[in-house]
Design a protein around this motif. Structure first.
Motif, PDB file in Angstrom:
ATOM      1  N   LYS A  15       0.838  -1.207   0.000  1.00  0.00           N
ATOM      2  CA  LYS A  15       0.000   0.000   0.000  1.00  0.00           C
ATOM      3  C   LYS A  15       0.865   1.246   0.000  1.00  0.00           C
ATOM      4  O   LYS A  15       0.562   2.218  -0.699  1.00  0.00           O
ATOM      5  CB  LYS A  15      -0.928  -0.015   1.214  1.00  0.00           C
ATOM      6  N   GLU A  16       1.939   1.235   0.772  1.00  0.00           N
ATOM      7  CA  GLU A  16       2.859   2.371   0.782  1.00  0.00           C
ATOM      8  C   GLU A  16       3.512   2.545  -0.587  1.00  0.00           C
ATOM      9  O   GLU A  16       3.718   3.668  -1.049  1.00  0.00           O
ATOM     10  CB  GLU A  16       3.932   2.169   1.853  1.00  0.00           C
ATOM     11  N   PHE A  17       3.819   1.440  -1.249  1.00  0.00           N
ATOM     12  CA  PHE A  17       4.416   1.500  -2.578  1.00  0.00           C
ATOM     13  C   PHE A  17       3.457   2.158  -3.572  1.00  0.00           C
ATOM     14  O   PHE A  17       3.851   2.977  -4.389  1.00  0.00           O
ATOM     15  CB  PHE A  17       4.785   0.092  -3.053  1.00  0.00           C
ATOM     16  N   LEU A  18       2.180   1.792  -3.490  1.00  0.00           N
ATOM     17  CA  LEU A  18       1.198   2.349  -4.415  1.00  0.00           C
ATOM     18  C   LEU A  18       0.919   3.826  -4.158  1.00  0.00           C
ATOM     19  O   LEU A  18       0.652   4.582  -5.090  1.00  0.00           O
ATOM     20  CB  LEU A  18      -0.120   1.559  -4.334  1.00  0.00           C
ATOM     21  N   THR A  19       0.984   4.244  -2.916  1.00  0.00           N
ATOM     22  CA  THR A  19       0.674   5.630  -2.586  1.00  0.00           C
ATOM     23  C   THR A  19       1.913   6.506  -2.536  1.00  0.00           C
ATOM     24  O   THR A  19       1.795   7.724  -2.469  1.00  0.00           O
ATOM     25  CB  THR A  19      -0.061   5.716  -1.241  1.00  0.00           C
ATOM     26  N   GLY A  20       3.088   5.918  -2.587  1.00  0.00           N
ATOM     27  CA  GLY A  20       4.312   6.693  -2.537  1.00  0.00           C
ATOM     28  C   GLY A  20       4.526   7.499  -3.809  1.00  0.00           C
ATOM     29  O   GLY A  20       4.084   7.129  -4.887  1.00  0.00           O
TER      30      GLY A  20
END
Length: 56
Positions: free
Chosen positions: A4-9
């Motif tokens: 999720k952090e990867f997608l929103t980063g």
């Protein structure tokens, strides 16, 4: 959580923007290649002529 952090980063956003700008600039150079070549040739002819008048 990591995915999720990867997608929103937004760390890679700047790199993508720079690549897109370079692609657009390269495309413009390819499209207007003949006009740019003529412009640069005219500029160098003008510089050469004016430098010859200064040297005399």
């Amino acid at each position: 959580m990591r995915f999720k952090e990867f997608l929103t980063g937004e760390d890679g956003v700047a790199t993508v923007e720079i690549i897109l700008i370079l692609v657009v600039l390269i495309a413009l150079v390819i499209i207007f290649r003949d006009n740019l070549k003529k412009l640069v040739d005219d500029i160098f002819k003008n510089i050469t002529q004016k430098s010859n008048t200064v040297m005399k």
